[in-house]
Design a protein around this motif. Structure first.
Motif, PDB file in Angstrom:
ATOM      1  N   CYS A 163       0.817  -1.204   0.000  1.00 52.60           N
ATOM      2  CA  CYS A 163       0.000   0.000   0.000  1.00 52.60           C
ATOM      3  C   CYS A 163       0.852   1.256   0.000  1.00 52.60           C
ATOM      4  O   CYS A 163       0.569   2.221  -0.691  1.00 52.60           O
ATOM      5  CB  CYS A 163      -0.839   0.012   1.272  1.00 52.60           C
TER       6      CYS A 163
ATOM      7  N   GLU B 184      -3.967   7.280   5.023  1.00 52.67           N
ATOM      8  CA  GLU B 184      -5.267   7.673   4.458  1.00 52.67           C
ATOM      9  C   GLU B 184      -5.566   9.148   4.757  1.00 52.67           C
ATOM     10  O   GLU B 184      -6.189   9.828   3.944  1.00 52.67           O
ATOM     11  CB  GLU B 184      -6.356   6.753   5.021  1.00 52.67           C
TER      12      GLU B 184
ATOM     13  N   ARG C 211     -10.815  10.258 -10.578  1.00 53.34           N
ATOM     14  CA  ARG C 211      -9.605   9.492 -10.250  1.00 53.34           C
ATOM     15  C   ARG C 211      -9.228   9.703  -8.777  1.00 53.34           C
ATOM     16  O   ARG C 211      -8.809   8.768  -8.094  1.00 53.34           O
ATOM     17  CB  ARG C 211      -8.476   9.925 -11.202  1.00 53.34           C
TER      18      ARG C 211
ATOM     19  N   SER D  65     -11.549   7.666  -6.714  1.00 49.62           N
ATOM     20  CA  SER D  65     -11.235   6.236  -6.876  1.00 49.62           C
ATOM     21  C   SER D  65     -10.012   5.863  -6.054  1.00 49.62           C
ATOM     22  O   SER D  65      -9.951   4.781  -5.445  1.00 49.62           O
ATOM     23  CB  SER D  65     -10.948   5.897  -8.341  1.00 49.62           C
ATOM     24  N   THR D  66      -9.030   6.748  -6.034  1.00 50.90           N
ATOM     25  CA  THR D  66      -7.810   6.484  -5.266  1.00 50.90           C
ATOM     26  C   THR D  66      -8.117   6.455  -3.772  1.00 50.90           C
ATOM     27  O   THR D  66      -7.627   5.586  -3.037  1.00 50.90           O
ATOM     28  CB  THR D  66      -6.752   7.561  -5.575  1.00 50.90           C
TER      29      THR D  66
ATOM     30  N   GLU E 227      -9.785   3.195  -3.018  1.00 48.33           N
ATOM     31  CA  GLU E 227      -8.827   2.073  -2.921  1.00 48.33           C
ATOM     32  C   GLU E 227      -8.185   2.033  -1.538  1.00 48.33           C
ATOM     33  O   GLU E 227      -7.998   0.959  -0.947  1.00 48.33           O
ATOM     34  CB  GLU E 227      -7.735   2.204  -3.989  1.00 48.33           C
TER      35      GLU E 227
ATOM     36  N   ILE F  16     -10.696   0.679   0.952  1.00 51.50           N
ATOM     37  CA  ILE F  16     -10.866  -0.776   0.819  1.00 51.50           C
ATOM     38  C   ILE F  16      -9.674  -1.500   1.459  1.00 51.50           C
ATOM     39  O   ILE F  16      -9.843  -2.504   2.171  1.00 51.50           O
ATOM     40  CB  ILE F  16     -11.042  -1.161  -0.666  1.00 51.50           C
ATOM     41  N   ALA F  17      -8.472  -0.966   1.234  1.00 48.61           N
ATOM     42  CA  ALA F  17      -7.276  -1.579   1.846  1.00 48.61           C
ATOM     43  C   ALA F  17      -7.369  -1.535   3.376  1.00 48.61           C
ATOM     44  O   ALA F  17      -7.025  -2.501   4.070  1.00 48.61           O
ATOM     45  CB  ALA F  17      -6.021  -0.853   1.376  1.00 48.61           C
TER      46      ALA F  17
ATOM     47  N   VAL G 230     -16.421   3.468   2.353  1.00 46.48           N
ATOM     48  CA  VAL G 230     -16.397   2.695   1.106  1.00 46.48           C
ATOM     49  C   VAL G 230     -17.727   2.870   0.372  1.00 46.48           C
ATOM     50  O   VAL G 230     -17.760   3.143  -0.840  1.00 46.48           O
ATOM     51  CB  VAL G 230     -16.132   1.192   1.389  1.00 46.48           C
TER      52      VAL G 230
ATOM     53  N   ARG H 266     -18.423   4.745  -3.184  1.00 48.23           N
ATOM     54  CA  ARG H 266     -19.027   3.985  -4.292  1.00 48.23           C
ATOM     55  C   ARG H 266     -20.227   4.740  -4.845  1.00 48.23           C
ATOM     56  O   ARG H 266     -20.435   4.809  -6.057  1.00 48.23           O
ATOM     57  CB  ARG H 266     -19.452   2.596  -3.810  1.00 48.23           C
TER      58      ARG H 266
END
Lengths: 162, 194
Positions: B20, B70, B134, B137-138, B141, B144-145, B177, B181
């Motif tokens: 990550c 994060e 983008r 989306s990043t 990610e 989610i991690a 998350v 989404r």
């Protein structure tokens, strides 16, 4: 100890599923009202809400069955879980979609809360993983339901104390 | 089959964190923006002492670094001024939650007799983040991690009394998350186990 915690999960999941079913019925009545008023925007919110609530209730029922079978596997002892909160009065008093949405929040957070607290008593790694997946699914489903009716999907920095 | 063979181990968790943080270019971090402060998660435990050398300290410090990364990522997303106001507000709220989570983890580690790691001066982030889609989306990610790391940690933790705090953080991160989404008009299906 583990199966007592899991029996508590079953009780809360079943209670939430019942409450959400009642919420869906109450939302139907509000939808009829909104339709009569010609309030298309509110009608659309109510219909989105009903779809989400139905999916949440299905998830509650599914998890209740999983927990019940898990508890049965662990031991044969009978546990009497603390009764989960009743939502019938609040649902019958609900005058708006926001009132119903608050019931959904509380029922689902009640489920997440017993799981969060119960985790400390679950010795098996596989069970803890499954409970963690359930807590994640509740957070996810609740956020999606709130977003569907235009409410802030992420108001909580953690599971609020029940 | 043993549980170790079925589920990711503590080592998997740590190597996941390394992947990550091993992404693309360097970006300025925590000092770039003063993070929004919110109350710590209300569900907690009286932290137990963890035996010296317990792998739980590594797990907790890994989670702490993922939270801090994060925050750095959310800072980048917000600082880029590429977001619509509603989405900027969402990113700010997400950042605030991670600040609360990182503070809770730091307290947990220190109170349990360990030493919480410090925020790094810089985190390796996949910058430049590009347009709004983008960037979100990043951020997704990263969320989610984090949820994956929390699930692994809850399964692997030896000190069970720590798991309520971790699962409370997991709950909040799962709402992130879902919200991201929705913002990305991605999958909205509701499931029983995530």
């Amino acid at each position: 100890m583990s199966s007592a915690a899991i029996a508590q999960f079953v009780a809360h999941e079943e209670s939430a599923a019942r409450a959400l079913s009642d919420v869906a019925t109450a939302a139907d009545a509000l939808a009829v009202e909104a339709s009569r008023r010609g309030d298309g925007a509110e009608l659309a919110r109510l219909r989105s809400f009903q779809l989400s609530v139905a999916a949440l209730a299905e998830a509650n029922k599914h998890r209740a069955a999983v927990w019940a079978s898990l508890a049965a596997e662990q031991d044969k002892a009978t546990h009497s879980p603390t009764p989960p909160p009743e939502f019938k009065q609040r649902i019958s008093d609900a005058a708006s979609l926001d009132d119903l949405a608050a019931v959904v929040d509380d029922a689902e957070i009640g489920c997440a809360g017993v799981m969060v607290r119960g985790l400390g008593n679950l010795a098996g790694s596989a069970v803890r993983r499954q409970v963690a997946q359930a807590v994640a699914a509740i957070g996810d489903g609740l956020a999606l339901t709130r977003a569907a009716i235009g409410k802030d999907p992420t108001p909580w920095p953690g599971v609020p104390a029940g | 089959m043993s549980e170790d063979a079925t589920f990711p181990t503590r080592r998997d968790l740590l190597s996941g964190a390394a992947i990550c943080s091993g992404l693309v270019l360097l970006a300025p971090v925590l000092s770039a923006c003063a993070p929004q402060r919110v109350a710590a998660p209300p569900i907690g435990v009286v932290p137990p002492r963890i035996p010296e050398g317990s792998p739980d300290f590594d797990t907790l410090n890994t989670l702490l670094q993922l939270e801090l990364r994060e925050i750095a990522l959310a800072n980048e997303v917000i600082a880029g001024e590429r977001l619509d106001p509603d989405l900027a507000r969402l990113a700010g709220e997400i950042r605030g939650h991670h600040v609360a989570h990182s503070e809770a983890l730091r307290r947990l580690i220190n109170d349990a007799g360990g030493q919480a790691g410090e925020a790094r001066e810089r985190y390796v982030l996949p910058t430049p983040l590009g347009d709004q889609r983008r960037a979100l989306s990043t951020l997704l990610e990263g969320e989610i991690a984090l949820t994956s790391a929390y699930r692994n940690a809850i399964a692997d933790m030896l000190t069970l009394r720590l798991t309520p705090v971790l699962s409370s953080n997991l709950f909040a991160d799962s709402t992130h998350v879902a919200a991201l989404r929705v913002a990305l008009d991605s999958d909205r299906s509701i499931v029983a186990f995530a």
